[in-house]
Design an enzyme around this catalytic site. Structure first.
Site, PDB file in Angstrom:
ATOM      1  N   ASP A  22       0.353 -21.154  41.023  1.00 45.68           N
ATOM      2  CA  ASP A  22      -0.969 -20.839  41.568  1.00 45.68           C
ATOM      3  C   ASP A  22      -1.980 -21.823  40.992  1.00 45.68           C
ATOM      4  O   ASP A  22      -2.102 -21.942  39.768  1.00 45.68           O
ATOM      5  CB  ASP A  22      -1.385 -19.413  41.194  1.00 45.68           C
ATOM      6  CG  ASP A  22      -0.631 -18.370  41.998  1.00 45.68           C
ATOM      7  OD1 ASP A  22       0.109 -18.753  42.924  1.00 45.68           O
ATOM      8  OD2 ASP A  22      -0.773 -17.167  41.707  1.00 45.68           O
ATOM      9  N   ASP A  82       2.018 -11.459  53.839  1.00 46.95           N
ATOM     10  CA  ASP A  82       1.794 -10.459  52.794  1.00 46.95           C
ATOM     11  C   ASP A  82       1.838  -9.101  53.480  1.00 46.95           C
ATOM     12  O   ASP A  82       1.142  -8.886  54.476  1.00 46.95           O
ATOM     13  CB  ASP A  82       0.435 -10.658  52.126  1.00 46.95           C
ATOM     14  CG  ASP A  82       0.364 -11.962  51.345  1.00 46.95           C
ATOM     15  OD1 ASP A  82       1.430 -12.527  51.036  1.00 46.95           O
ATOM     16  OD2 ASP A  82      -0.753 -12.422  51.051  1.00 46.95           O
TER      17      ASP A  82
END
EC number: 4.3.2.10
Length: 268
Positions: free
Chosen positions: A12, A131
């Site tokens: 990330d 997601d």
């Protein structure tokens, strides 16, 4: 299980720096994504994902620079996601040296970006990131999923980092994404993400069985066995993890050796 299964670390990034804490011995700079990705490369990663979690116009130039450095130093496929909204964004990321782009919220908002991106650059470049979250309020037009605890639910696509529901059925969206030209599905279940209890096997298997492109399982790895379950029970083609690798709880090599010992085909 004829095909070689892949292990993919995910980094990330924010303003070109790795933000989830990383705990490797001997790193000069734990925040440099290229140095970290090189370490994973040495350990035998099959691919690396860079996720720009604070994607903004200001960040884009920084990200392009990081991708360029990574492409120069790494000899493994690089997927980049986060804030990629237009075909121009896709082009910029691929030109900088990425092999694939991952589309998430933008694909839900403007699905034609999948069609246009795959038409221009090939479906092997386009990853549909989903997601998903469990929804126990059953209704018509959704795919019922039977959970291990006996309950039945459907999985709803969520966007903006999981903060907004869409009412879209996850299995149907995966199928539509593939029809539009996505060459791969990156599936993250909000139920299991970061909890280290294992992948959400029910939805991973359901999507794997309903699309004819590779599915990457993401969210929830805590043990070596979780990787095995992702491949065998979840029927995933690849497993993605972040913190277990970043904190040195296990190495990519140790995961692959474990999988090979249990009969899963991996590149050692």
């Amino acid at each position: 299980m004829g095909l070689t299964r892949r292990i993919i670390p995910c980094l990330d990034l924010k303003a070109g720096r790795v933000v989830k804490g990383v705990n490797f011995e001997g790193l000069r700079d734990a925040g440099d994504p290229v140095e970290l990705a090189s370490r994973y490369n040495e350990q035998g990663a099959d691919e690396v994902v860079f996720l720009d979690i604070a994607a903004s116009k200001d960040n884009r130039d920084t990200m392009i620079d990081v991708i360029g450095r990574a492409a120069d130093e790494l000899f493994l496929p690089l997927t980049v996601g986060g804030g990629i909204r237009t075909v121009k964004d896709i082009q910029d990321i691929l030109r900088a040296g990425a092999d694939k782009v991952s589309l998430n919220t933008s694909a839900v908002k403007t699905p034609d970006v999948i069609n246009e991106g795959s038409h221009l650059f090939g479906n092997q470049c386009i990853v549909l990131a989903e997601d998903v979250r469990r929804n126990y309020e059953m209704r018509d037009g959704v795919t019922p999923i039977h959970l291990a605890d006996g309950r039945v639910c459907w999985y709803e696509v969520v966007i903006y980092g999981g903060s907004q529901r869409t009412g879209i059925d996850a299995v149907s969206w995966a199928q539509e994404g593939v029809k539009r030209g996505a060459g791969e599905i990156l599936l993250t279940s909000m139920e299991t993400d970061g909890v280290k209890t294992g992948f959400d096997l029910e939805i991973t298997a359901a999507i794997s069985e309903n699309v004819d492109v590779p599915v990457i399982a993401s969210g929830g790895v805590g043990t070596l066995e979780h990787f095995y379950d992702g491949f065998v029970k979840g029927k995933a083609d690849a497993c993605l993890a972040a913190s277990v690798f970043h904190y040195g709880e296990m190495t990519i090599r140790s995961v692959k050796e474990y999988l090979a010992s249990r009969g899963v085909l991996v590149r050692l």
